[in-house]
Design an enzyme around this catalytic site. Structure first.
Site, PDB file in Angstrom:
ATOM      1  N   LYS A  66       0.841  -1.197   0.000  1.00 27.16           N
ATOM      2  CA  LYS A  66       0.000   0.000   0.000  1.00 27.16           C
ATOM      3  C   LYS A  66       0.872   1.240   0.000  1.00 27.16           C
ATOM      4  O   LYS A  66       1.852   1.323   0.733  1.00 27.16           O
ATOM      5  CB  LYS A  66      -0.872   0.013   1.273  1.00 27.16           C
ATOM      6  CG  LYS A  66      -1.900   1.141   1.285  1.00 27.16           C
ATOM      7  CD  LYS A  66      -3.130   0.708   0.550  1.00 27.16           C
ATOM      8  CE  LYS A  66      -4.152   1.817   0.454  1.00 27.16           C
ATOM      9  NZ  LYS A  66      -3.817   2.825  -0.568  1.00 27.16           N
ATOM     10  N   LYS A  90       4.747   1.939   8.815  1.00 26.32           N
ATOM     11  CA  LYS A  90       3.571   2.727   9.187  1.00 26.32           C
ATOM     12  C   LYS A  90       2.316   1.857   9.252  1.00 26.32           C
ATOM     13  O   LYS A  90       1.529   1.951  10.210  1.00 26.32           O
ATOM     14  CB  LYS A  90       3.364   3.871   8.190  1.00 26.32           C
ATOM     15  CG  LYS A  90       2.207   4.793   8.535  1.00 26.32           C
ATOM     16  CD  LYS A  90       2.001   5.872   7.486  1.00 26.32           C
ATOM     17  CE  LYS A  90       3.171   6.818   7.421  1.00 26.32           C
ATOM     18  NZ  LYS A  90       2.910   7.957   6.499  1.00 26.32           N
ATOM     19  N   LYS A 102       5.377   2.465  -2.737  1.00 27.61           N
ATOM     20  CA  LYS A 102       5.314   3.876  -3.110  1.00 27.61           C
ATOM     21  C   LYS A 102       5.606   3.987  -4.598  1.00 27.61           C
ATOM     22  O   LYS A 102       6.322   3.152  -5.161  1.00 27.61           O
ATOM     23  CB  LYS A 102       6.340   4.706  -2.329  1.00 27.61           C
ATOM     24  CG  LYS A 102       5.940   6.156  -2.145  1.00 27.61           C
ATOM     25  CD  LYS A 102       4.846   6.290  -1.101  1.00 27.61           C
ATOM     26  CE  LYS A 102       4.515   7.740  -0.799  1.00 27.61           C
ATOM     27  NZ  LYS A 102       3.535   7.857   0.291  1.00 27.61           N
ATOM     28  N   THR A 185      -6.056  12.310   7.170  1.00 24.92           N
ATOM     29  CA  THR A 185      -4.714  12.489   7.721  1.00 24.92           C
ATOM     30  C   THR A 185      -4.713  13.588   8.776  1.00 24.92           C
ATOM     31  O   THR A 185      -4.134  13.444   9.854  1.00 24.92           O
ATOM     32  CB  THR A 185      -3.697  12.798   6.613  1.00 24.92           C
ATOM     33  OG1 THR A 185      -3.786  11.802   5.596  1.00 24.92           O
ATOM     34  CG2 THR A 185      -2.283  12.810   7.162  1.00 24.92           C
ATOM     35  N   ASN A 216      -3.587  19.970   2.272  1.00 21.50           N
ATOM     36  CA  ASN A 216      -4.677  19.133   2.768  1.00 21.50           C
ATOM     37  C   ASN A 216      -4.508  18.812   4.251  1.00 21.50           C
ATOM     38  O   ASN A 216      -5.420  18.995   5.057  1.00 21.50           O
ATOM     39  CB  ASN A 216      -4.768  17.841   1.950  1.00 21.50           C
ATOM     40  CG  ASN A 216      -5.808  16.875   2.497  1.00 21.50           C
ATOM     41  OD1 ASN A 216      -5.513  16.068   3.362  1.00 21.50           O
ATOM     42  ND2 ASN A 216      -7.028  16.972   2.009  1.00 21.50           N
ATOM     43  N   SER A 375      -7.774   4.834   4.241  1.00 19.90           N
ATOM     44  CA  SER A 375      -7.642   4.129   2.963  1.00 19.90           C
ATOM     45  C   SER A 375      -7.964   2.648   3.147  1.00 19.90           C
ATOM     46  O   SER A 375      -8.604   2.023   2.293  1.00 19.90           O
ATOM     47  CB  SER A 375      -6.221   4.287   2.410  1.00 19.90           C
ATOM     48  OG  SER A 375      -6.067   5.521   1.748  1.00 19.90           O
TER      49      SER A 375
END
Length: 442
Positions: A66, A90, A102, A185, A216, A375
């Protein structure tokens, strides 16, 4: 110190605390797969342009990989590799069933038209569609990408594999995106901050906050902190910085920023030098923009009592490296046949800056994990074909963030270490356990 060096350094320190077998340590550090593709598209003027795309899939011991896809002119393999590795730890800290990945394309999205961005996204998807998937690797938005980018990836991927909404997260709600994802987030930053302050008998209300970055994450964090009774006294973005000791009107600042493409010129406070923002007098400092902004050059001048790392690796390791005497404990791994040798050892004291000042740092792999957590909720909803209301999303996010903080604190107590090493040892330990349980052998 660049992102890859900083992330690898933290991993290696965690591996020492856990006394991992050297072969297992090396195996966990090496990416599962690195992908590099050429993406050639016709520009609107008829010329051809080529861009290089990357996808690093770091680890899948705990579930599908992810991680976001970023469009930025400085995207390079080292950065993508570091961020993929960071995602592995994470997701493990958040205790969601993912590994880390990523991706990115080396381009300047602001210089490309919408149609050019769509063509570029579709070509990139065509090149990697057989290497991503619902149970393989699930991309998400990142710097320079958004929900529309994810919609294009979903559509292009579905041409090859059938309609597959769970192949990406961060999608528009109309295509299966989760309610609450946009603020996730920033809301996670709020919940993590609440958990940290509660440890010290404090709450959000009455605390003075300084936030670097008003994208954001920074803007949502500012809004939610204000709603919870906190006082945001200074904020900066790429256009400038503004300060008001009585508290900024965040709702008005959001409107001003949207209308003027930045906070510069906001009349609800005094303009200040953005470079001085990090050293403003406050209770809580939230770097929510770039990496490496807190370093040995400015750490001595930081006056905040708490630093919440909303950005990725905003604190250079040399600035916050903790000095302590450590005793290795195998209590979390003693019931597993891990090929490790446990021993007591001492980590030499190193000159401190922030730790000597008594500044507590909540590390990025915990503080900004709200986005990947929601997510995960989106992915679950897509697989189940059953969508949640926003209240449920936010309630579940609070549960996950609070529980993750408690798990990190337990590791801090077990290994007599700071919050960063507590988080890294937690994440690395969970991935190591999963790797061994699946049948890893040296």
């Amino acid at each position: 110190m660049n992102a890859l060096a900083a992330t690898s350094r933290n991993f290696k320190q965690a591996a020492k605390l856990l006394a991992l077998d050297s072969k297992l340590e090396k195996s966990l550090l090496i990416p599962f797969r690195e992908i590099k593709v050429e993406c050639t598209i016709p520009k609107d003027d008829g010329t051809l342009a080529s861009y290089v795309g990357f996808r690093v899939q770091h680890d899948n011991a705990r579930g599908p990989m992810k991680g976001g896809i970023r469009y930025h002119h400085e995207v390079d393999p080292d950065e993508v590799n570091a961020l993929a590795q960071l995602m592995t730890w994470k997701t493990a800290v958040a205790n969601i069933p993912y590994g880390g990945a990523k991706g990115g394309i080396g381009c300047s999205p602001g210089e490309l038209s919408i149609s050019e961005l769509e063509r570029l996204t579709r070509v990139f998807t065509q090149k990697i569609h057989d290497l991503i998937g619902i149970h393989t690797d699930v991309p998400a938005p990142d710097m320079g990408t958004n929900s529309q980018t994810m919609a294009w990836i979903l559509d292009e991927y579905s041409k090859f594999h059938g309609y597959s909404p769970a192949v990406v997260t961060g999608k528009p709600v109309d295509l299966g995106g989760s309610l609450g994802r946009d603020a996730a987030t920033g809301r996670g930053v709020l919940f993590a901050t609440e958990a940290l302050l509660a440890e010290h008998g404090k709450g959000i209300a009455g605390q003075r906050f300084v936030i670097q970055g008003f994208g954001n994450v920074g803007s949502w964090a500012a809004q939610l902190i204000t709603e919870a009774g906190g006082k945001v006294i200074a904020i900066s973005d790429v256009t400038g910085a503004v300060k008001n000791l009585n508290g900024l009107d965040i709702a008005q600042l959001v409107k001003h920023s949207a209308q003027n493409r930045g906070i510069k010129g906001f009349n609800g406070g005094d303009a200040i030098d953005p470079n001085s923002l990090l050293t403003e007098e406050c209770d809580v400092l939230i770097p929510a923009a770039l990496g490496g902004v807190i370093n040995k050059d400015n750490a001595n001048d930081i006056k905040a009592k708490y630093i919440i790392e909303a950005a990725n690796h905003p604190t250079d390791p040399e600035a916050d490296e903790a000095s302590h005497t450590l005793t290795v404990s195998n209590r979390l791994t003693r019931n597993l046949p891990l090929p490790v040798i446990f021993s007591d050892f001492f980590l030499c004291s190193i000159p401190q800056i922030l730790s000597k000042k008594g500044v507590l740092i909540l590390p990025d792999i915990l503080a900004n994990s709200g986005g990947v957590t929601v997510s995960y909720f989106e992915w679950v909803q897509n697989i189940q074909g059953f969508m949640w209301d926003e209240e449920k999303v936010n309630a579940e996010l609070r549960t996950y963030m609070t529980r993750a903080f408690g798990d990190v604190k337990q590791m801090c107590r077990s290994h007599n270490c700071d919050l960063r090493m507590g988080a890294f040892t937690l994440g690395v330990n969970r991935v190591a356990r999963a790797t061994v349980l699946r049948g890893w052998e040296a």
